[in-house]
Design a protein around this motif. Sequence first.
Motif, short mmCIF file in Angstrom:
data_model
loop_
_atom_site.label_atom_id
_atom_site.label_comp_id
_atom_site.label_asym_id
_atom_site.label_seq_id
_atom_site.Cartn_x
_atom_site.Cartn_y
_atom_site.Cartn_z
N SER A 43 44.16 49.26 7.09
CA SER A 43 43.03 50.02 5.81
C SER A 43 43.31 49.20 5.55
N LEU A 44 44.40 48.42 4.64
CA LEU A 44 44.27 47.60 3.68
C LEU A 44 43.81 45.76 3.97
N SER A 45 44.15 45.96 5.27
CA SER A 45 44.37 44.29 5.34
C SER A 45 42.73 44.21 6.57
N PHE A 46 41.82 44.74 6.48
CA PHE A 46 40.61 44.46 7.31
C PHE A 46 39.72 43.56 6.83
N ASP A 47 39.44 43.67 5.34
CA ASP A 47 39.18 42.74 4.64
C ASP A 47 39.68 41.57 5.41
N ASN A 48 40.89 41.71 4.84
CA ASN A 48 41.74 40.06 5.79
C ASN A 48 40.66 39.87 7.15
N ALA A 49 41.50 40.44 8.15
CA ALA A 49 40.79 40.77 9.65
C ALA A 49 39.08 40.11 8.70
N VAL A 50 37.80 40.42 8.17
CA VAL A 50 36.31 39.81 8.50
C VAL A 50 36.89 38.77 7.75
N VAL A 51 37.03 38.33 6.67
CA VAL A 51 37.29 37.00 6.55
C VAL A 51 37.84 35.43 7.16
N ASN A 52 39.24 36.41 7.79
CA ASN A 52 39.72 35.30 8.76
C ASN A 52 38.92 34.99 9.93
N ALA A 53 38.10 36.00 9.98
CA ALA A 53 37.39 35.78 11.54
C ALA A 53 36.36 34.63 11.31
N GLY A 54 35.86 34.63 9.46
CA GLY A 54 34.99 33.39 9.70
C GLY A 54 35.66 32.48 10.12
N ILE A 55 36.82 32.04 9.57
CA ILE A 55 37.68 30.59 10.06
C ILE A 55 37.77 30.77 11.76
N LEU A 56 38.15 31.69 12.13
CA LEU A 56 38.91 31.12 12.98
C LEU A 56 37.61 30.75 14.43
N LYS A 57 36.73 31.71 13.87
CA LYS A 57 35.21 31.36 15.26
C LYS A 57 35.12 29.96 15.65
N LYS A 58 35.42 29.33 14.73
CA LYS A 58 35.04 27.97 14.83
C LYS A 58 36.48 26.92 15.76
N VAL B 48 25.70 40.92 9.49
CA VAL B 48 25.65 39.74 8.63
C VAL B 48 26.57 39.87 7.10
N TYR B 49 26.61 41.77 6.76
CA TYR B 49 26.99 41.45 5.70
C TYR B 49 28.39 41.82 5.44
N LEU B 50 29.25 41.73 7.22
CA LEU B 50 30.71 42.28 6.69
C LEU B 50 31.62 41.76 5.79
N GLU B 51 31.20 40.37 5.63
CA GLU B 51 31.96 39.74 5.19
C GLU B 51 31.09 40.26 3.34
N HIS B 52 30.61 40.46 3.04
CA HIS B 52 29.72 41.42 1.69
C HIS B 52 31.11 42.20 1.52
N GLY B 53 30.66 42.93 2.30
CA GLY B 53 31.57 44.29 2.09
C GLY B 53 33.06 44.19 2.24
N ALA B 54 34.02 43.13 2.65
CA ALA B 54 35.51 42.73 3.05
C ALA B 54 35.29 42.34 1.22
N HIS B 55 34.73 41.36 0.88
CA HIS B 55 35.05 40.39 -0.09
C HIS B 55 34.90 41.92 -1.87
N TYR B 56 33.75 42.96 -0.96
CA TYR B 56 33.61 43.84 -2.71
C TYR B 56 34.94 44.90 -2.64
N ALA B 57 35.02 45.25 -1.15
CA ALA B 57 36.93 45.65 -0.82
C ALA B 57 38.05 44.76 -1.95
N ILE B 58 37.60 43.72 -1.67
CA ILE B 58 38.64 43.22 -2.11
C ILE B 58 38.60 43.35 -3.84
N GLY B 59 37.75 43.15 -4.23
CA GLY B 59 37.57 42.79 -5.80
C GLY B 59 37.72 44.51 -5.94
N ALA B 60 37.84 45.17 -5.88
CA ALA B 60 37.95 46.59 -5.38
C ALA B 60 39.66 46.68 -5.38
#
Length: 382
Positions: A41-56, A310-322
């Motif tokens: 639950s705490l690291s779902f944002d981690n998965a979203v951000v990592n996925a943006g890099i791993l897709k390459k 496309v907004y998943l990455e935004h939500g992940a970063h807002y979660a990081i800020g929270a």
Amino acid sequence: MILKTFGWSFAVTALGLVAAVFYGGWTGFGIVAILSILEISLSFDNAVVNAGILKKMSAFWQKIFLTIGVLIAVFGMRLVFPVVIVAISASMGPIEAVDLAFNNKEQYEQLVTDAHPAIAAFGGMFLLMIFLDFIFEDRDIKWLGWLERPLAKLGKVDMLSVCIALAVLLVSALTFATNAHQHGGAHVDKAETVLLSGIGGLITYMIVGGLSGYFENRLEEAEEREHEEEEEAERTGKKKPAVVMVGQAAFFMFLYLEVLDASFSFDGVIGAFAITNDIVLMALGLGIGAMYVRSLTVYLVRQGTLDDYVYLEHGAHYAIGALAAILLVTIQYQINEVITGLVGVVLIGASFWSSVRRNKALAAAEGKAAGSDEKTEVSSGV
């Protein structure tokens, strides 16, 4: 698809829970299960951000990420890091810290609790910088446009995120840290500790950013060389060495991904201390959770989820800020880990729902456009 992507996670879960029963009985089983859910639950944002890099990266390097990479994540950050925290906070050697964790768990818990202000300041500042750098960047796609547009304009000011982070740290040190929570319910002044630890988190982020930039530059250089060699091969008719270049590019991307992945593990490790002080159960629970996070990262890539939503990455970063804000508040006040996890889930869930609505609106607009084209063709034919 599910079994192929999550197979290793299922296997590690079974082995980890069995080991927990043998080590700590059914109580240990429950603790490991809770820690696993907490980490996910705490690291779902981690998965979203990592996925943006791993897709390459290619399927081969995605497998490397799930094997060698997970050893770094589990044993490096989930097992070694808690011991390092105690060793540094108590000014003792690593061997002595390990002995304390296994043989004197009450003192170990006290040292961890007393070290929490420093941990929270370090992790909070690190995550806050990730959040600030994201929201101050001008992006083509904006989720909360009313907020992100003015912030993107402000982001043109040099070093703005660093200035804001230092201001937040100063306020935290003068408020929360002057009455920091300690073992046994006591409260002491930890302003100096919080300031030093927060600056350490800021410096660490800048170092990680420098390494990330280095790896990104190496990747871009490798891609440019590959492109030039492909053009040369087409002119001369020679076989292009694409495999070698792709391998080099993916290797540097893998290193870049590991640096970022390690940086996101602070929240899970810090949250685990509130549930157990047993380093074995902690490593088992966080290790299982880390496996699912990494499998989820690969799943997001293979399903093309980030491109579709496309907004998943935004939500992940807002979660990081929270999460950064919550960590700083916990210097003085105790906040239940369930609340911490739910905040991230809600923010990411909201960004997912917004993405779904956006996709439906775009599909409806395309349908109307196609319908108008068909009417035009029919009328011209008549």
